[in-house]
Design an enzyme around this catalytic site. Structure first.
Site, PDB file in Angstrom:
ATOM      1  CE  LYS A 167      -3.018   2.656   0.517  1.00 44.53           C
ATOM      2  NZ  LYS A 167      -4.469   2.502   1.485  1.00 44.53           N
ATOM      3  CE  LYS A 235      -2.729   7.429   7.216  1.00 46.62           C
ATOM      4  NZ  LYS A 235      -3.669   5.200   7.168  1.00 46.62           N
TER       5      LYS A 235
END
Length: 286
Positions: A167, A235
């Site tokens: 990811k 983030k």
């Protein structure tokens, strides 16, 4: 299956809805009472706490903003889950957090998978997410009926934490493409070329991508309604940079994209869609 779902946000709510459509029973909790009520309106069961969502579930899914939230919720899932519970964390978090969850879960017989997703809100609504899964092969096979209700591309990529590493790679590519599309728009417009026509050509050639397919027209119109917020991509770029450091590799373009995303957030665009990187490139050019 009886599924407990914790985290009914932009991604979690439509994912829970698709699980209901697939015939699963879903008991859900979110810090937003409105989100819980929405789930109840779709035929799920809304509850007021994590423990209530976990009680009696065959599968528990968490879809939370970041590692600290997972670190808070995971111990409750592990403690109150029934024997042989399948715990699927679909949040995007640090790989080391996923490895910690897997170790804690295994110690009490809970099967844990890290299964972050790509595809944004549209993919969550349509049930076409890409799902990258880390963990034991047996747990992955047990989770396939759940994943089939949520995504189109589902791949077991390795042991615990591997899903999060993939990811991170996904997010650095996505961020880089958004930055380049933004630069292409600025170049086309500054040169007096119709950006819509120009991007239509790019989308049909080797430069074509899912981002160009879905976002080129809204970017040209400067419509940045969030499907995935700059705050969250900021983030995620931090996770990618940290993963590179842990692996001992240099990813210079990733670092630059991370700084562009950080600039978007610093300029007050954190609540906008990550395609709002265009606003940063425009500002650089006056």
């Amino acid at each position: 299956m009886n599924i407990g779902f914790v985290g009914l946000g932009i991604m979690g709510s439509p994912m829970a809805a698709n699980l209901l459509k697939a015939g699963h029973s879903v008991t859900g909790f979110d810090v937003s009472a409105e989100r819980v009520e929405q789930l109840s309106g779709l035929g799920g069961k809304g509850v007021t706490g994590v423990v209530d969502a976990v009680a009696g579930a065959d599968v528990v899914i968490t879809m939370l903003p970041d590692s600290p939230q997972v670190e808070q919720v995971a111990p409750l899932v592990i403690e109150y889950g029934k024997p042989n519970l399948l715990y699927i964390d679909m949040s995007t978090i640090r790989p080391e957090t996923s490895r910690w969850v897997a170790r804690e879960a295994a110690a009490v017989g809970v099967r844990a998978l890290d299964a972050p997703v790509s595809g944004g809100e549209r993919g969550a609504i349509d049930g076409t997410l890409s799902i990258m899964v880390g963990g034991e092969a047996e747990a992955f096979e047990a989770a396939v009926p759940v994943f089939d209700a949520l995504g189109r591309t589902v791949v077991h990529v390795g042991p615990a934490g591997a899903g999060q590493t993939v990811k991170a790679a996904n997010q650095l590519v996505v961020g880089g493409i958004y930055g380049l599309v933004a630069e292409a728009i600025v170049l086309l417009e500054a040169s007096g070329v119709d950006a819509v026509a120009g991007l239509d050509v790019l989308a049909g050639g080797l430069a074509g991508s899912r981002i160009l397919e879905l976002k080129r027209h809204t970017m040209v119109k400067r419509e940045f309604t969030p499907g995935f917020r700059i705050d969250l991509h900021h983030k995620d770029m931090g996770i990618a940079v940290a993963a590179a450091r842990e692996a001992g590799v240099s990813l210079p373009l990733t670092g630059q994209v991370a700084q562009l995303v950080a600039a978007a957030r610093a300029q007050g665009h954190g609540s906008l869609d990550h395609s709002a990187l265009l606003k940063v490139i425009e500002r650089l050019n006056g």
